[in-house]
Design a protein around this motif. Sequence first.
Motif, PDB file in Angstrom:
ATOM      1  N   THR A   1       0.839  -1.192   0.000  1.00 40.59           N
ATOM      2  CA  THR A   1       0.000   0.000   0.000  1.00 40.59           C
ATOM      3  C   THR A   1       0.879   1.248   0.000  1.00 40.59           C
ATOM      4  OG1 THR A   1      -0.020   0.106   2.405  1.00 40.59           O
ATOM      5  CG2 THR A   1      -1.712  -1.265   1.351  1.00 40.59           C
ATOM      6  N   PRO A   2       0.305   2.439  -0.215  1.00 38.92           N
ATOM      7  CA  PRO A   2       1.102   3.666  -0.117  1.00 38.92           C
ATOM      8  C   PRO A   2       1.772   3.828   1.247  1.00 38.92           C
ATOM      9  CG  PRO A   2      -0.950   4.118  -1.264  1.00 38.92           C
ATOM     10  CD  PRO A   2      -1.046   2.707  -0.769  1.00 38.92           C
ATOM     11  N   GLU A   3       1.085   3.404   2.306  1.00 37.65           N
ATOM     12  CA  GLU A   3       1.666   3.511   3.645  1.00 37.65           C
ATOM     13  C   GLU A   3       2.872   2.584   3.797  1.00 37.65           C
ATOM     14  OE1 GLU A   3      -2.349   4.948   3.489  1.00 37.65           O
ATOM     15  OE2 GLU A   3      -1.576   2.942   3.008  1.00 37.65           O
ATOM     16  N   VAL A   4       2.772   1.382   3.236  1.00 35.20           N
ATOM     17  CA  VAL A   4       3.893   0.445   3.283  1.00 35.20           C
ATOM     18  C   VAL A   4       5.071   0.978   2.462  1.00 35.20           C
ATOM     19  CG1 VAL A   4       4.670  -1.839   2.539  1.00 35.20           C
ATOM     20  CG2 VAL A   4       2.508  -1.592   3.773  1.00 35.20           C
ATOM     21  N   MET A   5       4.796   1.555   1.308  1.00 33.03           N
ATOM     22  CA  MET A   5       5.872   2.103   0.483  1.00 33.03           C
ATOM     23  C   MET A   5       6.605   3.222   1.221  1.00 33.03           C
ATOM     24  SD  MET A   5       5.950   0.267  -2.194  1.00 33.03           S
ATOM     25  CE  MET A   5       7.093   1.226  -3.182  1.00 33.03           C
ATOM     26  N   ALA A   6       5.865   4.031   1.965  1.00 37.18           N
ATOM     27  CA  ALA A   6       6.506   5.089   2.759  1.00 37.18           C
ATOM     28  C   ALA A   6       7.399   4.487   3.830  1.00 37.18           C
ATOM     29  CB  ALA A   6       5.442   5.981   3.389  1.00 37.18           C
ATOM     30  N   ALA A   7       6.953   3.398   4.452  1.00 37.84           N
ATOM     31  CA  ALA A   7       7.759   2.720   5.477  1.00 37.84           C
ATOM     32  C   ALA A   7       9.002   2.090   4.859  1.00 37.84           C
ATOM     33  CB  ALA A   7       6.923   1.664   6.190  1.00 37.84           C
ATOM     34  N   LEU A   8       8.893   1.584   3.629  1.00 38.59           N
ATOM     35  CA  LEU A   8      10.057   1.015   2.943  1.00 38.59           C
ATOM     36  C   LEU A   8      11.122   2.081   2.714  1.00 38.59           C
ATOM     37  CD1 LEU A   8       8.682  -1.408   0.194  1.00 38.59           C
ATOM     38  CD2 LEU A   8       9.709  -1.962   2.385  1.00 38.59           C
ATOM     39  N   ARG A   9      10.681   3.276   2.362  1.00 35.41           N
ATOM     40  CA  ARG A   9      11.651   4.361   2.147  1.00 35.41           C
ATOM     41  C   ARG A   9      12.371   4.714   3.448  1.00 35.41           C
ATOM     42  NH1 ARG A   9       7.096   5.940  -0.850  1.00 35.41           N
ATOM     43  NH2 ARG A   9       7.439   5.641  -3.099  1.00 35.41           N
ATOM     44  N   GLU A  10      11.675   4.582   4.569  1.00 38.82           N
ATOM     45  CA  GLU A  10      12.316   4.850   5.855  1.00 38.82           C
ATOM     46  C   GLU A  10      13.390   3.811   6.178  1.00 38.82           C
ATOM     47  OE1 GLU A  10       9.255   5.064   8.778  1.00 38.82           O
ATOM     48  OE2 GLU A  10       8.298   6.830   7.886  1.00 38.82           O
ATOM     49  N   CYS A  11      13.319   2.633   5.529  1.00 40.74           N
ATOM     50  CA  CYS A  11      14.305   1.567   5.759  1.00 40.74           C
ATOM     51  C   CYS A  11      15.527   1.697   4.860  1.00 40.74           C
ATOM     52  CB  CYS A  11      13.663   0.196   5.526  1.00 40.74           C
ATOM     53  SG  CYS A  11      12.421  -0.273   6.743  1.00 40.74           S
ATOM     54  N   ILE A  12      15.538   2.673   3.964  1.00 41.47           N
ATOM     55  CA  ILE A  12      16.656   2.809   3.021  1.00 41.47           C
ATOM     56  C   ILE A  12      18.009   2.940   3.725  1.00 41.47           C
ATOM     57  CG2 ILE A  12      17.696   4.400   1.338  1.00 41.47           C
ATOM     58  CD1 ILE A  12      14.938   4.715   0.086  1.00 41.47           C
ATOM     59  N   PRO A  13      18.130   3.707   4.833  1.00 38.07           N
ATOM     60  CA  PRO A  13      19.450   3.785   5.489  1.00 38.07           C
ATOM     61  C   PRO A  13      19.981   2.428   5.949  1.00 38.07           C
ATOM     62  CG  PRO A  13      18.022   5.553   6.261  1.00 38.07           C
ATOM     63  CD  PRO A  13      17.159   4.632   5.453  1.00 38.07           C
ATOM     64  N   LEU A  14      19.099   1.455   6.202  1.00 40.62           N
ATOM     65  CA  LEU A  14      19.550   0.135   6.632  1.00 40.62           C
ATOM     66  C   LEU A  14      20.073  -0.705   5.472  1.00 40.62           C
ATOM     67  CD1 LEU A  14      16.640  -0.735   9.098  1.00 40.62           C
ATOM     68  CD2 LEU A  14      18.954   0.014   9.696  1.00 40.62           C
ATOM     69  N   ALA A  15      19.614  -0.404   4.258  1.00 39.51           N
ATOM     70  CA  ALA A  15      20.053  -1.155   3.068  1.00 39.51           C
ATOM     71  C   ALA A  15      20.137  -0.207   1.883  1.00 39.51           C
ATOM     72  CB  ALA A  15      19.095  -2.303   2.787  1.00 39.51           C
ATOM     73  N   PRO A  16      21.103   0.739   1.924  1.00 38.93           N
ATOM     74  CA  PRO A  16      21.140   1.787   0.896  1.00 38.93           C
ATOM     75  C   PRO A  16      21.450   1.281  -0.508  1.00 38.93           C
ATOM     76  CG  PRO A  16      23.094   1.868   2.292  1.00 38.93           C
ATOM     77  CD  PRO A  16      22.149   0.903   2.940  1.00 38.93           C
ATOM     78  N   LEU A  17      22.061   0.100  -0.628  1.00 38.24           N
ATOM     79  CA  LEU A  17      22.365  -0.436  -1.949  1.00 38.24           C
ATOM     80  C   LEU A  17      21.221  -1.274  -2.506  1.00 38.24           C
ATOM     81  CD1 LEU A  17      26.090  -1.551  -1.475  1.00 38.24           C
ATOM     82  CD2 LEU A  17      25.210   0.598  -2.403  1.00 38.24           C
ATOM     83  N   HIS A  18      20.378  -1.819  -1.643  1.00 39.40           N
ATOM     84  CA  HIS A  18      19.366  -2.780  -2.080  1.00 39.40           C
ATOM     85  C   HIS A  18      17.946  -2.225  -2.083  1.00 39.40           C
ATOM     86  CE1 HIS A  18      22.745  -5.421  -0.826  1.00 39.40           C
ATOM     87  NE2 HIS A  18      22.350  -6.127  -1.850  1.00 39.40           N
ATOM     88  N   ASN A  19      17.550  -1.515  -1.038  1.00 36.71           N
ATOM     89  CA  ASN A  19      16.164  -1.078  -0.981  1.00 36.71           C
ATOM     90  C   ASN A  19      15.771  -0.075  -2.066  1.00 36.71           C
ATOM     91  OD1 ASN A  19      15.728  -2.788   1.208  1.00 36.71           O
ATOM     92  ND2 ASN A  19      14.543  -1.255   2.334  1.00 36.71           N
ATOM     93  N   PRO A  20      16.634   0.891  -2.443  1.00 36.27           N
ATOM     94  CA  PRO A  20      16.218   1.809  -3.512  1.00 36.27           C
ATOM     95  C   PRO A  20      15.855   1.116  -4.824  1.00 36.27           C
ATOM     96  CG  PRO A  20      18.022   2.766  -2.286  1.00 36.27           C
ATOM     97  CD  PRO A  20      17.883   1.352  -1.790  1.00 36.27           C
ATOM     98  N   PRO A  21      16.677   0.156  -5.325  1.00 35.91           N
ATOM     99  CA  PRO A  21      16.230  -0.537  -6.546  1.00 35.91           C
ATOM    100  C   PRO A  21      15.012  -1.424  -6.316  1.00 35.91           C
ATOM    101  CG  PRO A  21      18.322  -1.446  -5.777  1.00 35.91           C
ATOM    102  CD  PRO A  21      18.075  -0.195  -5.005  1.00 35.91           C
ATOM    103  N   ASN A  22      14.886  -2.000  -5.119  1.00 37.09           N
ATOM    104  CA  ASN A  22      13.666  -2.755  -4.814  1.00 37.09           C
ATOM    105  C   ASN A  22      12.444  -1.852  -4.948  1.00 37.09           C
ATOM    106  OD1 ASN A  22      15.002  -4.792  -2.050  1.00 37.09           O
ATOM    107  ND2 ASN A  22      15.147  -5.085  -4.249  1.00 37.09           N
ATOM    108  N   ILE A  23      12.528  -0.658  -4.387  1.00 33.60           N
ATOM    109  CA  ILE A  23      11.406   0.288  -4.425  1.00 33.60           C
ATOM    110  C   ILE A  23      11.136   0.744  -5.849  1.00 33.60           C
ATOM    111  CG2 ILE A  23      10.683   2.604  -3.717  1.00 33.60           C
ATOM    112  CD1 ILE A  23      12.239   2.057  -1.059  1.00 33.60           C
ATOM    113  N   ALA A  24      12.201   1.043  -6.603  1.00 35.35           N
ATOM    114  CA  ALA A  24      12.027   1.463  -8.003  1.00 35.35           C
ATOM    115  C   ALA A  24      11.351   0.368  -8.818  1.00 35.35           C
ATOM    116  CB  ALA A  24      13.381   1.828  -8.606  1.00 35.35           C
ATOM    117  N   GLY A  25      11.726  -0.877  -8.573  1.00 37.59           N
ATOM    118  CA  GLY A  25      11.106  -1.991  -9.285  1.00 37.59           C
ATOM    119  C   GLY A  25       9.638  -2.147  -8.932  1.00 37.59           C
ATOM    120  N   ILE A  26       9.316  -1.981  -7.657  1.00 35.24           N
ATOM    121  CA  ILE A  26       7.917  -2.077  -7.227  1.00 35.24           C
ATOM    122  C   ILE A  26       7.081  -0.993  -7.904  1.00 35.24           C
ATOM    123  CG2 ILE A  26       6.348  -1.772  -5.264  1.00 35.24           C
ATOM    124  CD1 ILE A  26       8.626  -3.016  -3.526  1.00 35.24           C
ATOM    125  N   GLU A  27       7.594   0.238  -7.915  1.00 37.64           N
ATOM    126  CA  GLU A  27       6.844   1.347  -8.512  1.00 37.64           C
ATOM    127  C   GLU A  27       6.627   1.127 -10.004  1.00 37.64           C
ATOM    128  OE1 GLU A  27       8.187   4.905  -5.431  1.00 37.64           O
ATOM    129  OE2 GLU A  27       9.354   4.556  -7.264  1.00 37.64           O
TER     130      GLU A  27
END
Length: 395
Positions: free
Chosen positions: A100-126
């Motif tokens: 959901t949009p709320e979950v996507m916002a929470a995923l962005r908050e996790c980016i500092p924990l996985a700066p190499l992996h979460n951004p492309p994960n998020i881009a792929g989801i979008e």
Amino acid sequence: MLTLVLNSGSSSVKFALLDPRSSEVRLSGLIERLGSDAASATLKTGGEKKQVTLKDGTYASAFGLIAGELDALNVRQEVQAVGHRVVHGGEKFSGSVLLTPEVMAALRECIPLAPLHNPPNIAGIEAAQLAFPNLPQVGVFDTAFHQTMPPVAYRYAVPESWYTQHGVRRYGFHGTSHQYVAQEAARMLGKPLEDLNLVTAHLGNGCSATAVRGGHSVDSSMGFTPLEGLVMGTRSGDVDPGLHDFMARQAGLTLTQIMTALNKESGLLGVSGLTNDMRELEAASARGHERAALALDLFIYRLAKTVAALSVPLGRLDALVFTGGIGENSELVRARTLGHLGLLGFKLDEHANQRAVRGQGGLITIPGSTPALVVNTNEELMIARETMRLVALNP
């Protein structure tokens, strides 16, 4: 009831279209070199393989290609949901979730924990949400399975503010694989998962071992990042944290250079000086290459020591499970690991161990031994099953 499973990386997308009930894979592929003019895809369907060049290197082009393949196979109407592998969910996610949009916002908050992996994960989801706007989309996290670890297992002995303000704790990874092989091991042993205490060893270029009690992770070898724990292909695994300061002062290395060395120039590659490929190391060791032999010894010794340590939170060890590219195919690694673990009651069946390669799993110990077995992991199938479970719960 088909599910499209996506694993979006910084320069690639791995995907599979499968039926989570029958495990049948209808289409799979790897799209590589995203972000460049040389982006291309390898597609497999019906036992046939083909290469396709993308019109550009964007995620939109990649998912447009996948959608086109679904149309060409006339199966788009059968696809019920899209499941995404997401590397890091922090403490926010203890299970798979609808994106959901709320979950996507929470995923962005996790980016500092996985700066190499979460951004492309998020881009792929979008990009997938734009390509398949009418399908429910589910996130399945590498870290979620380990959220059942107790504080004594996941906390570091560091200042409290590091944990409360910055989330410094042990998270564990490879959770989807550990969860899948634990379930499969219970099925192969003919026992309820909730009655079993297992150590699962996922061994590939990245390696981790997990203590699974009653189907739940209670400790794991990887920690705040995937660098902690076992010796891996190019990662060092455990080192003294004081090493960073020492190498900075003695060799004049920056923190970035030290971390690059520990992640990409260490492990089997760093010790052997040859390769991070276990098959090549075994061959070189057999020829008498001393550093290759040492790399093997280190890998196996640290693995056995970790398996023994992970028996502590279990109280008793009902079985050891080998999986991943090395775990499923290296009879040498398995045999020598069990050779270190006689104190836990393991007795190797040499013939069964030799047979358990190239997709053949099963028990590799003799009757009366503590069981050790090989289980072929299938993270795509686990993601598909989790995805359809979530969709069924949220019609």
